[in-house]
Design a protein around this motif. Structure first.
Motif, PDB file in Angstrom:
ATOM      1  N   TYR A   1      -4.020   0.917  -7.832  1.00 34.94           N
ATOM      2  CA  TYR A   1      -3.555  -0.375  -8.336  1.00 34.94           C
ATOM      3  C   TYR A   1      -2.453  -0.950  -7.447  1.00 34.94           C
ATOM      4  O   TYR A   1      -1.539  -0.227  -7.051  1.00 34.94           O
ATOM      5  CB  TYR A   1      -3.038  -0.238  -9.771  1.00 34.94           C
ATOM      6  CG  TYR A   1      -4.020   0.418 -10.698  1.00 34.94           C
ATOM      7  CD1 TYR A   1      -3.771   1.677 -11.248  1.00 34.94           C
ATOM      8  CD2 TYR A   1      -5.226  -0.204 -11.022  1.00 34.94           C
ATOM      9  CE1 TYR A   1      -4.667   2.285 -12.086  1.00 34.94           C
ATOM     10  CE2 TYR A   1      -6.138   0.408 -11.862  1.00 34.94           C
ATOM     11  CZ  TYR A   1      -5.858   1.653 -12.385  1.00 34.94           C
ATOM     12  OH  TYR A   1      -6.765   2.259 -13.206  1.00 34.94           O
ATOM     13  N   TRP A   2      -2.528  -2.274  -7.228  1.00 35.57           N
ATOM     14  CA  TRP A   2      -1.602  -2.944  -6.332  1.00 35.57           C
ATOM     15  C   TRP A   2      -1.144  -4.266  -6.920  1.00 35.57           C
ATOM     16  O   TRP A   2      -1.904  -4.954  -7.613  1.00 35.57           O
ATOM     17  CB  TRP A   2      -2.278  -3.226  -4.984  1.00 35.57           C
ATOM     18  CG  TRP A   2      -2.648  -1.998  -4.239  1.00 35.57           C
ATOM     19  CD1 TRP A   2      -3.815  -1.305  -4.336  1.00 35.57           C
ATOM     20  CD2 TRP A   2      -1.844  -1.303  -3.295  1.00 35.57           C
ATOM     21  NE1 TRP A   2      -3.773  -0.207  -3.507  1.00 35.57           N
ATOM     22  CE2 TRP A   2      -2.586  -0.187  -2.847  1.00 35.57           C
ATOM     23  CE3 TRP A   2      -0.565  -1.504  -2.769  1.00 35.57           C
ATOM     24  CZ2 TRP A   2      -2.095   0.722  -1.913  1.00 35.57           C
ATOM     25  CZ3 TRP A   2      -0.084  -0.607  -1.833  1.00 35.57           C
ATOM     26  CH2 TRP A   2      -0.848   0.487  -1.403  1.00 35.57           C
TER      27      TRP A   2
ATOM     28  N   TRP B   1      -3.975   5.186  -3.543  1.00 37.89           N
ATOM     29  CA  TRP B   1      -3.550   4.436  -4.718  1.00 37.89           C
ATOM     30  C   TRP B   1      -4.630   3.481  -5.217  1.00 37.89           C
ATOM     31  O   TRP B   1      -5.330   2.853  -4.430  1.00 37.89           O
ATOM     32  CB  TRP B   1      -2.284   3.640  -4.393  1.00 37.89           C
ATOM     33  CG  TRP B   1      -1.180   4.525  -3.905  1.00 37.89           C
ATOM     34  CD1 TRP B   1      -1.001   4.986  -2.626  1.00 37.89           C
ATOM     35  CD2 TRP B   1      -0.117   5.089  -4.682  1.00 37.89           C
ATOM     36  NE1 TRP B   1       0.120   5.785  -2.566  1.00 37.89           N
ATOM     37  CE2 TRP B   1       0.682   5.867  -3.818  1.00 37.89           C
ATOM     38  CE3 TRP B   1       0.252   5.000  -6.025  1.00 37.89           C
ATOM     39  CZ2 TRP B   1       1.808   6.546  -4.257  1.00 37.89           C
ATOM     40  CZ3 TRP B   1       1.375   5.675  -6.454  1.00 37.89           C
ATOM     41  CH2 TRP B   1       2.144   6.444  -5.583  1.00 37.89           C
TER      42      TRP B   1
ATOM     43  N   ARG C   1      -0.810  -1.283   6.381  1.00 39.77           N
ATOM     44  CA  ARG C   1       0.086  -1.090   5.244  1.00 39.77           C
ATOM     45  C   ARG C   1       0.610   0.349   5.286  1.00 39.77           C
ATOM     46  O   ARG C   1      -0.168   1.292   5.430  1.00 39.77           O
ATOM     47  CB  ARG C   1      -0.651  -1.354   3.940  1.00 39.77           C
ATOM     48  CG  ARG C   1       0.257  -1.501   2.748  1.00 39.77           C
ATOM     49  CD  ARG C   1      -0.508  -2.010   1.526  1.00 39.77           C
ATOM     50  NE  ARG C   1      -1.039  -3.353   1.754  1.00 39.77           N
ATOM     51  CZ  ARG C   1      -1.618  -4.073   0.798  1.00 39.77           C
ATOM     52  NH1 ARG C   1      -1.713  -3.600  -0.430  1.00 39.77           N
ATOM     53  NH2 ARG C   1      -2.090  -5.265   1.078  1.00 39.77           N
TER      54      ARG C   1
ATOM     55  N   CYS D   1       9.272  -4.474  -9.732  1.00 42.50           N
ATOM     56  CA  CYS D   1       7.831  -4.498 -10.000  1.00 42.50           C
ATOM     57  C   CYS D   1       7.629  -4.252 -11.492  1.00 42.50           C
ATOM     58  O   CYS D   1       7.994  -3.188 -12.001  1.00 42.50           O
ATOM     59  CB  CYS D   1       7.134  -3.418  -9.193  1.00 42.50           C
ATOM     60  SG  CYS D   1       5.359  -3.265  -9.521  1.00 42.50           S
TER      61      CYS D   1
ATOM     62  N   ARG E   1      -2.642   4.396   2.086  1.00 38.53           N
ATOM     63  CA  ARG E   1      -3.054   3.300   1.206  1.00 38.53           C
ATOM     64  C   ARG E   1      -4.198   3.712   0.296  1.00 38.53           C
ATOM     65  O   ARG E   1      -4.226   3.343  -0.887  1.00 38.53           O
ATOM     66  CB  ARG E   1      -3.456   2.094   2.065  1.00 38.53           C
ATOM     67  CG  ARG E   1      -3.930   0.902   1.274  1.00 38.53           C
ATOM     68  CD  ARG E   1      -4.226  -0.257   2.208  1.00 38.53           C
ATOM     69  NE  ARG E   1      -4.634  -1.439   1.461  1.00 38.53           N
ATOM     70  CZ  ARG E   1      -4.838  -2.625   2.028  1.00 38.53           C
ATOM     71  NH1 ARG E   1      -4.648  -2.784   3.321  1.00 38.53           N
ATOM     72  NH2 ARG E   1      -5.220  -3.652   1.288  1.00 38.53           N
TER      73      ARG E   1
ATOM     74  N   GLY F   1       2.392  -8.616  -3.905  1.00 36.32           N
ATOM     75  CA  GLY F   1       3.357  -8.544  -2.820  1.00 36.32           C
ATOM     76  C   GLY F   1       4.481  -9.553  -2.927  1.00 36.32           C
ATOM     77  O   GLY F   1       4.346 -10.594  -3.571  1.00 36.32           O
TER      78      GLY F   1
ATOM     79  N   TRP G   1       6.081   2.209  -3.305  1.00 33.81           N
ATOM     80  CA  TRP G   1       6.279   0.955  -2.587  1.00 33.81           C
ATOM     81  C   TRP G   1       5.685   1.094  -1.192  1.00 33.81           C
ATOM     82  O   TRP G   1       5.889   2.114  -0.524  1.00 33.81           O
ATOM     83  CB  TRP G   1       7.761   0.624  -2.465  1.00 33.81           C
ATOM     84  CG  TRP G   1       8.387   0.137  -3.730  1.00 33.81           C
ATOM     85  CD1 TRP G   1       9.089   0.874  -4.636  1.00 33.81           C
ATOM     86  CD2 TRP G   1       8.365  -1.200  -4.243  1.00 33.81           C
ATOM     87  NE1 TRP G   1       9.504   0.081  -5.672  1.00 33.81           N
ATOM     88  CE2 TRP G   1       9.077  -1.204  -5.448  1.00 33.81           C
ATOM     89  CE3 TRP G   1       7.823  -2.407  -3.774  1.00 33.81           C
ATOM     90  CZ2 TRP G   1       9.256  -2.353  -6.227  1.00 33.81           C
ATOM     91  CZ3 TRP G   1       8.001  -3.545  -4.545  1.00 33.81           C
ATOM     92  CH2 TRP G   1       8.704  -3.511  -5.745  1.00 33.81           C
TER      93      TRP G   1
ATOM     94  N   TYR H   1       4.726  -4.286  -1.323  1.00 32.83           N
ATOM     95  CA  TYR H   1       3.819  -4.127  -2.446  1.00 32.83           C
ATOM     96  C   TYR H   1       4.216  -2.908  -3.276  1.00 32.83           C
ATOM     97  O   TYR H   1       4.585  -1.877  -2.712  1.00 32.83           O
ATOM     98  CB  TYR H   1       2.390  -3.900  -1.962  1.00 32.83           C
ATOM     99  CG  TYR H   1       1.821  -4.993  -1.110  1.00 32.83           C
ATOM    100  CD1 TYR H   1       2.001  -4.998   0.269  1.00 32.83           C
ATOM    101  CD2 TYR H   1       1.068  -6.026  -1.680  1.00 32.83           C
ATOM    102  CE1 TYR H   1       1.468  -6.000   1.056  1.00 32.83           C
ATOM    103  CE2 TYR H   1       0.524  -7.025  -0.900  1.00 32.83           C
ATOM    104  CZ  TYR H   1       0.725  -7.008   0.463  1.00 32.83           C
ATOM    105  OH  TYR H   1       0.192  -8.001   1.245  1.00 32.83           O
ATOM    106  N   CYS H   2       4.080  -3.011  -4.588  1.00 36.76           N
ATOM    107  CA  CYS H   2       4.199  -1.823  -5.414  1.00 36.76           C
ATOM    108  C   CYS H   2       2.790  -1.304  -5.717  1.00 36.76           C
ATOM    109  O   CYS H   2       1.826  -2.075  -5.716  1.00 36.76           O
ATOM    110  CB  CYS H   2       4.984  -2.066  -6.690  1.00 36.76           C
ATOM    111  SG  CYS H   2       4.328  -3.317  -7.791  1.00 36.76           S
ATOM    112  N   ALA H   3       2.707  -0.003  -5.946  1.00 36.99           N
ATOM    113  CA  ALA H   3       1.423   0.651  -6.139  1.00 36.99           C
ATOM    114  C   ALA H   3       1.524   1.664  -7.272  1.00 36.99           C
ATOM    115  O   ALA H   3       2.579   2.262  -7.502  1.00 36.99           O
ATOM    116  CB  ALA H   3       0.981   1.344  -4.860  1.00 36.99           C
TER     117      ALA H   3
END
Length: 124
Positions: free
Chosen positions: A113-114, A111, A45, A22, A108, A117, A36, A95-97
């Motif tokens: 910012y995302w 966080w 998620r 990421c 979920r 994917g 993650w 997804y990274c966050a």
């Protein structure tokens, strides 16, 4: 503007390995938490791994402990997830966050910012 971009997703067989990456811009990972998550079709998620280099802290979901390793490259401002001994139940969009603002890291809503994917598919 904060941007996150994942890569490295692929289709592998049970027992295989993948390394997700990421790339983060507009946000210094070394100063904050990063994580993650994954989301399978029809499911919520869920948090997979979390890291905070500043405190030397990592944490993992029980389902991936001992198989996944999260790491961070402060110089490159990137986040990685090494995944070994993959199982069909690991199949999901990953997804990274970044930008954790409170609450348990596996949630979920914690966080800000995302990324978009990257798909991981594990076949039996």
């Amino acid at each position: 503007q904060v941007q996150l971009a994942e890569s490295g997703g692929d289709s592998v067989q049970t027992g295989g390995s993948l390394r997700l990456a990421c790339v983060v811009s507009g946000y210094r990972l070394s100063r904050y938490w990063a994580g993650w998550f994954r989301q399978a079709p029809g499911k919520e998620r869920e948090g997979v791994a979390m890291i905070y280099i500043g405190l030397g802290e990592t944490d993992y979901a029980d389902a991936v402990k001992g198989r996944f390793t999260v790491s961070q490259d402060s110089a490159q401002n990137t986040l990685a997830l090494e995944m070994n001994n993959l199982k069909p139940e690991d199949t999901a969009m990953y997804y990274c966050a970044a930008g954790r603002h409170g609450g348990h890291w596996t949630r979920r809503a914690t966080w800000d910012y995302w990324g978009q994917g990257t798909q991981v598919t594990v076949s039996s």
